[in-house]
Design a protein around this motif. Structure first.
Motif: not given
Ligand code: C2E
Ligand code: CA
Ligand code: CA
Length: 394
Positions: A108-114
């Motif tokens: 989730l963190k990765r998707i949010r950052n992207t």
């Protein structure tokens, strides 16, 4: 927009906003009919990032990580949505394995950052202050990280030969002569000391590490049985604890056959101890056990009296022995009704031509009770603790 507030199903007309970037996320949606577009404002212009249709869920991200909506959702044509409350999804998440839980959070963190890099007027990293649900997520990280660390250490322990097998004698109830041994794994960790199996077997079963470790256990135990037999010039059986996970490996019986031949053992010198858990894990494990039995290996039920103690199961599979858990023995010592239950189990087992083994015998009184109940074999500290091979040979 026409919203029916009290219902779990909400209806939206074409083009209406379901939620907006930056809103707090307190629910997710399941699309019952229609379509929904997820859009993000890039340099002031809405850009559609995804469209979802019937049967799909959206808006779940904010629920899982407790952050604000990172995009907006708009209905494409009329749509009907089932509202999924935050707590509902969260309860499910709490029941997942902590490592899966952690991986979801990382993703989730990765998707949010992207998505944030696409440019947003509402920074979605604004946390809801003191959100109790978010605190639960954070506090669940440490055990997950501990398990990941332990998992790597166990892999390393296998690579660097830190596992040891101990052998606990099993005696005939009639004359206390040793008739076999149960092999019990230990981990001799340079950092943690001698670690008992209950601290790591569960994790090895969850990962597939139990498969290579199980192979190592077989070869070590078979080689040691060969040495014990030639040292004492006598025949013994060797019991191996087999996890459900090992019985998911289709080559299990083949490997067992190959290994026992390598060490010149007969199949009836090897006993596989399984718990009733194999019942819950479908048919394939039972089929493999049945193959092993046809090849002549002995099969024993372990820890009888702690699980379902399913009697029908006893009749369906021709087990060679039944191992009574020590908790049942302790109970029978103080409760005459429990002693009657144990006596009944003993009669049933003998009628079904199974041997009875009682484990965890610590006192002469306990041993006397097992003799009165016509148990065939005993195992426990009264006779011997589990021993390293060199101590056993002394
Ligand atoms: P288990 O199969 O029920 O093994 C018997 C446990 O009882 C052993 O604990 C043994 O040391 C202990 N024990 C023996 N006699 C007595 C006694 O008189 N009193 C008491 N209080 N305890 C006694 P251990 O070695 O710590 O093993 C714990 C469990 O770990 C085993 O329970 C078994 O489920 C699992 N395990 C051990 N070795 C292996 C292995 O190689 N493979 C797998 N899959 N599981 C294993
Ligand atoms: Ca056992
Ligand atoms: Ca047991």
């Amino acid at each position: 927009m026409s919203v029916k507030p009290k219902s779990h199903v909400q209806n939206y007309s074409d083009g209406s906003l379901i939620f907006q970037e930056g809103d707090p996320g307190d629910c997710a949606y399941l699309i019952e009919s229609g379509q929904v577009a997820i859009e993000k404002s890039v340099q002031g212009q809405p850009v559609v990032m995804a469209t979802f249709g019937k049967g799909e869920i959206f808006g779940e991200m904010a629920i899982l990580d407790g952050l604000n909506r990172s995009a907006s959702a708009r209905s494409l044509g009329d749509c009907s949505l089932l509202v999924i409350k935050r707590q509902q999804l969260f309860d499910q998440l709490q029941n997942t394995n902590p490592i899966t839980h952690l991986l979801i959070k990382i993703l989730l963190k990765r998707i949010r950052n992207t998505t944030e890099k696409l440019g947003s007027s509402h920074p979605s990293s604004l946390r809801i202050p003191n959100d109790p649900l978010e605190q639960i997520v954070e506090s669940s990280d440490e055990p997950a990280l501990d398990r990941i660390r332990l998992g790597s250490e166990l892999q390393h322990a296998l690579d660097t030969s830190e596992f040891r097998l101990f052998y606990q004698p099993i005696v005939a109830a009639a004359d206390r002569s040793v008739v076999g041994f149960e092999s019990l794994i230990r981990w001799e960790s340079p950092d943690r000391g001698l670690v008992p199996p209950n601290d790591f077997i569960g994790l090895m079963e969850e990962s597939s590490l139990i498969i290579p470790v199980g192979s190592w256990i077989q070869r070590r135990a078979f080689e040691d049985l060969q040495r014990i037999k030639s040292h004492f010039r006598k025949n013994f059986f060797m019991s191996l604890n087999i996890s459900v996970r090992q019985l998911e490996n289709a080559n299990f019986v083949e490997e067992l056959e190959r290994n026992r031949k390598d060490f010149g053992l007969e199949p009836h010198e090897i006993k596989l101890e399984v718990t009733e858990r194999i019942l819950m894990d479908g048919q394939s494990g039972l089929e493999l056990l049945s193959d092993a039995k046809k090849k002549g290996f002995l099969i024993s039920i372990d820890d009888f009296g702690t699980g379902y103690s399913n009697f029908q199961f006893l009749t369906k599979f021709g087990f060679d022995s039944l191992k009574i858990d020590r908790s049942l023995l302790r109970a029978a010592m103080v409760d005459s009704k429990m002693a009657s239950v144990l006596k009944g189990i003993s009669t049933i087992a003998h009628d079904l031509e199974m041997d009875l083994i009682t484990e965890g015998i610590e006192t002469e009184n306990e041993f006397a009770l097992t003799q009165r109940l016509r148990m065939d074999m005993g195992q426990g500290y009264l006779f011997s603790k589990p021993l390293a091979l060199q101590d056993l040979l002394k």
